[in-house]
Write an enzyme that holds these catalytic residues in place. Structure first.
Site, short mmCIF file in Angstrom:
data_model
loop_
_atom_site.label_atom_id
_atom_site.label_comp_id
_atom_site.label_asym_id
_atom_site.label_seq_id
_atom_site.Cartn_x
_atom_site.Cartn_y
_atom_site.Cartn_z
CG ASP A 1 -1.77 1.20 1.36
OD1 ASP A 1 -2.44 1.55 0.38
OD2 ASP A 1 -1.76 1.82 2.44
CG ASP B 1 -1.84 7.47 0.06
OD1 ASP B 1 -0.86 8.17 -0.25
OD2 ASP B 1 -2.81 7.28 -0.70
#
Length: 222
Positions: free
Chosen positions: A7, A9
Site C-alpha cells: 500500500d 499512503d
C-alpha cells in the site's frame, strides 16, 4: 517467484498523497481553501472510519485533473513531488523496498489513490509496477471520471486479479505473496495473501493483526 505488494499512503509514505495533492493545489491557488479543505477532511475521516463512498470521493478528487491542462498538471506534479512527497518518504520504507528487490522479489504498489498522482511516487521508491484508481482520459486530457474498478477495499482484489490475468498469472503462481498496509480498509486483500504485514496500523487493523498473529512493523520509527 515471490511478490511483495505495498500500500502507499500511510504505509510506504508517512502521510497521504491524495490529501497532500489537494493541499498542494490549494497552496498553488487552483482550489478554494475553505471549500476544498472541509470536504477533503471529511472524506479522509470517512476513509479512516471505513465508510468512504469511493465514487463520491473520486468525483470530488478527480475534478481538478479535468480543469487543468495536462502539460500544466505535469509541471505541478514535479513541484508537488519535491514539496509534499519527498518529506513523506522514509529511509525505513526505502530499506524495506530495497530488501525485497535484493531478494529478487517482484514489487507492486496497489493504492486507492489515482495513478496520475501515485505512479511517480512508486517510481521514486524504485517500483515500476503500480495499480491505482485509473482516471479516465480522452485525447490525453483527464475527464474527471474513472476507468474500471477503483482499487479500494475489495476493489484491490479485483484489480490485482485483472493485473495478474493480463500477465497470464494468478496469485497461486507465486511461492509467497506479502502485502504491507496500514489500514483496515485493506483487510480483504490482507486476508487473501500468505504474508500480511500491518505497517503503523490504525487501531482496527492493529487489533485484527494482534488477534491473528500477523507481524506489525513501523516504517517511521526504528
Amino acid at each position: 517467484m515471490r511478490l511483495a505488494i505495498f500500500d502507499l499512503d500511510n504505509t510506504l509514505l508517512a502521510g497521504d498523497s491524495d490529501f497532500q495533492w489537494g493541499q498542494f493545489l490549494i497552496e498553488e491557488g487552483y482550489l478554494d481553501r475553505e471549500q476544498h479543505l472541509a470536504r477533503n477532511l471529511q472524506f479522509y475521516e470517512d476513509y479512516k472510519q471505513g465508510k468512504l463512498d469511493i465514487y463520491a470521493f473520486l468525483d470530488f478528487q478527480l475534478k481538478p485533473l479535468s480543469e487543468i491542462p495536462r502539460a500544466e498538471l505535469e509541471q505541478l506534479h514535479a513541484r508537488y513531488m519535491e514539496r509534499k512527497v519527498r518529506p513523506m518518504m522514509t529511509d525505513l520504507a526505502q530499506a524495506l523496498v530495497d530488501k525485497h528487490k535484493a531478494q529478487g522479489d517482484e514489487l507492486l504498489v496497489i493504492t486507492a489513490t489515482n495513478s496520475f498522482v501515485t505512479t511517480p511516487i512508486a517510481k521514486a521508491y524504485g517500483i515500476d509496477q503500480l495499480i491505482g484508481t485509473t482516471p479516465e482520459q480522452i485525447d490525453g486530457q483527464f475527464t474527471g471520471g474513472v476507468t474500471g474498478t477503483p482499487s479500494f477495499q475489495h476493489g484491490k482484489i479485483t484489480r490485482l486479479n485483472e493485473w495478474l490475468s493480463a500477465r497470464g498469472q494468478s496469485l497461486a503462481d507465486y511461492e509467497t505473496v506479502w502485502f504491507y498496509s496500514d489500514s483496515h480498509n485493506d483487510l480483504p486483500l490482507m486476508q487473501l495473501v500468505a504474508q500480511p504485514v500491518a505497517v503503523d496500523p490504525d487501531d482496527t487493523l492493529r487489533a485484527y493483526a494482534e488477534a491473528h498473529g500477523w507481524p506489525i512493523i513501523s516504517l517511521r520509527h526504528a
